[in-house]
Design an enzyme around this catalytic site. Sequence first.
Site, mmCIF file in Angstrom:
data_model
loop_
_atom_site.group_PDB
_atom_site.id
_atom_site.type_symbol
_atom_site.label_atom_id
_atom_site.label_comp_id
_atom_site.label_asym_id
_atom_site.label_seq_id
_atom_site.Cartn_x
_atom_site.Cartn_y
_atom_site.Cartn_z
ATOM 1 C CG ASN A 1 -1.561 1.199 1.350
ATOM 2 O OD1 ASN A 1 -1.346 2.165 0.582
ATOM 3 N ND2 ASN A 1 -2.860 1.008 2.206
ATOM 4 N NE ARG B 1 -3.299 7.368 1.118
ATOM 5 C CZ ARG B 1 -4.424 8.183 1.549
ATOM 6 N NH1 ARG B 1 -5.698 8.002 0.949
ATOM 7 N NH2 ARG B 1 -4.249 9.315 2.460
ATOM 8 C CB CYS B 2 1.176 1.852 4.461
ATOM 9 S SG CYS B 2 1.872 0.810 5.716
ATOM 10 C CB SER B 3 5.019 5.380 6.638
ATOM 11 O OG SER B 3 4.541 4.573 8.074
ATOM 12 N NE ARG C 1 5.847 6.428 1.943
ATOM 13 C CZ ARG C 1 4.556 6.629 2.845
ATOM 14 N NH1 ARG C 1 3.500 6.400 2.594
ATOM 15 N NH2 ARG C 1 5.290 7.275 3.933
#
Length: 119
Positions: free
Chosen positions: A8, A10-12, A15
Amino acid sequence: MTITIYHNPRCSKSRKTLELIDAAGISPTIVEYLREPPDAATIQNLAGMLGVPVADLLRRGEAEFKEATDLPDLADDAALAAWIARNPKVLQRPIVVSEAQQQAVIGRPPENVTRLISS
């Protein structure tokens, strides 16, 4: 080495896990699971590679989980996997799979991925 990450962007944590894979010189297959949700059989397979019941793949803090009116019995892996496939936002993230090792880890913390990529 063939690595797949259920990601995802948008997920730190997701990433950061991807950064660790990239830093190891590995070009993973990236599955943005919110756009391309895994089917129930894949979810059950992921749980098997993780060595956990399907219920352990749930993000229980998500509103979709807390407010669900159609949630099956959490002990019913097949029914729960089908429910997660219809509600992918509740799937733990990221999940990283080594096809060669037939093993997976959840990148929480992201450093968990080193168990797969350093082998």
